[in-house]
Design a protein around this motif. Structure first.
Motif, short mmCIF file in Angstrom:
data_model
loop_
_atom_site.label_atom_id
_atom_site.label_comp_id
_atom_site.label_asym_id
_atom_site.label_seq_id
_atom_site.Cartn_x
_atom_site.Cartn_y
_atom_site.Cartn_z
N ALA A 141 -135.50 55.25 -31.38
CA ALA A 141 -135.61 56.46 -30.56
C ALA A 141 -136.00 56.09 -29.13
CB ALA A 141 -136.63 57.42 -31.16
N GLY A 200 -127.45 55.87 -34.12
CA GLY A 200 -128.59 55.73 -35.02
C GLY A 200 -128.98 54.30 -35.32
N HIS A 252 -136.66 63.35 -32.36
CA HIS A 252 -137.05 62.21 -33.17
C HIS A 252 -135.86 61.70 -33.98
CE1 HIS A 252 -137.26 65.48 -36.10
NE2 HIS A 252 -137.27 64.58 -37.06
N HIS A 253 -136.00 60.52 -34.58
CA HIS A 253 -134.90 59.87 -35.30
C HIS A 253 -134.84 60.42 -36.73
CE1 HIS A 253 -131.93 57.00 -36.36
NE2 HIS A 253 -132.24 56.08 -35.47
N GLY A 282 -128.42 59.49 -33.85
CA GLY A 282 -129.76 58.99 -33.61
C GLY A 282 -130.48 59.74 -32.50
N ALA A 283 -131.45 59.07 -31.90
CA ALA A 283 -132.30 59.69 -30.88
C ALA A 283 -132.46 58.77 -29.67
CB ALA A 283 -133.67 60.01 -31.48
N GLY A 317 -128.56 62.95 -40.29
CA GLY A 317 -129.12 62.38 -39.08
C GLY A 317 -129.36 63.48 -38.06
N ASN A 318 -129.55 63.10 -36.82
CA ASN A 318 -129.73 64.10 -35.77
C ASN A 318 -128.49 64.98 -35.66
OD1 ASN A 318 -131.55 61.76 -35.16
ND2 ASN A 318 -132.27 63.20 -33.61
#
Length: 284
Positions: free
Chosen positions: A116, A112, A80-81, A63-64, A8-9
């Protein structure tokens, strides 16, 4: 069934905070810092495809969802996600996920779940078909956080999960939606009611053991609520996984997704058989 490690991010957080009272002279031998003393951290999720015919996602990473100023404050690297891209690489979208299992609801593990950030848009829940599984004790903590960790929770998330009508708050070793395929245990040292999921001989360590370096018993995070309790829990956890040959899955280790635990003649824990990523690992 198949296991996939999904990135993920990612984040960059202060190394001193991540290693608690351990001196930098020790932990800087394990992981390099940037000019702001931050270390790289993954927000890795575990996808199990065809678990009793379902796609089950363990956590969703950060997440974003953060607005740009908060994204900078918390060291989130990508705007971005990223998890949605990682799901696509595994042949799925968020709409294909049947169950999301959440060890706890700190934003770097549950953010997440949200789409976003978009200016002027309210937070929106993704995973429209999924059941959401979270520990009942931790759910109460998330709804009534202590001032020390209030900032770790997303204020709107609890209401969105309840309004979905697809939330299961679990007490005990098994959830209704997952049955006996996923065994659950609990930890208190990082946050009350942290839920640890074991599936197919792999355990999602969450923030009990964020990565390989935290396998060493004295190493805890500055974010942990009760470090001494966490160390006791960690020792019992590692002894059990070593005795049963259960592999450890790490969410925050930037360079290792899964490993086996070892213990040397001095009683010190370590890891072996380290794997950087899982791409369709078949589990009988």
């Amino acid at each position: 069934m198949q296991m996939w490690s999904l990135i993920g991010n990612s984040q960059r957080l202060d190394g001193g905070a991540m290693f608690g009272n351990a001196p930098k002279a020790l932990w800087s031998r394990w992981i390099a810092t940037d000019e702001q003393n931050r270390i790289p951290l993954a927000c890795r999720c575990l996808l199990v495809k065809d678990l009793d015919g379902r796609n089950v996602l363990f956590e969703t990473g950060i997440g974003a969802f953060f607005e740009p100023a908060l994204r900078e404050r918390y060291g989130v690297v990508e705007a971005h996600h990223v998890l949605l891209d990682s799901l696509a690489e595994a042949g799925l979208s968020h709409e294909d996920v049947d169950v999301v299992v959440l060890s706890h609801l700190h934003f770097d593990h549950a953010g997440g779940l949200l789409a976003a950030w978009e200016e002027g848009q309210a937070p929106r829940l993704l995973f429209p078909k999924a059941r959401f599984v979270v520990g009942a004790e931790h759910w109460l903590r998330a709804q009534h956080p202590h001032p020390r960790d209030r900032a770790s929770f997303i204020p709107q998330l609890g209401a969105l999960l309840e309004q979905s009508g697809r939330l299961e708050r679990v007490e005990g070793e098994y959830s209704q939606v997952l049955g006996k395929s996923v065994r659950l245990s609990y930890s208190q040292g990082h946050t009350p009611g942290l839920m640890l999921a074991e599936v197919g001989g792999v355990v999602f360590c969450a923030d009990l053991i964020p990565g390989r370096f935290w396998v060493h018993l004295p190493i805890t995070m500055g974010y942990d609520r009760w470090p001494e309790m966490l160390i006791d829990e960690k020792q019992a956890f590692l002894d059990d996984k070593l005795a049963r040959n259960v592999r450890l899955f790490f969410t925050h280790d930037h360079d290792c997704a899964m490993a086996r635990v070892t213990r040397d003649e001095r009683g010190r824990y370590g890891t072996t058989d380290e794997q950087r990523e899982l791409k369709g690992l078949v589990i009988a």
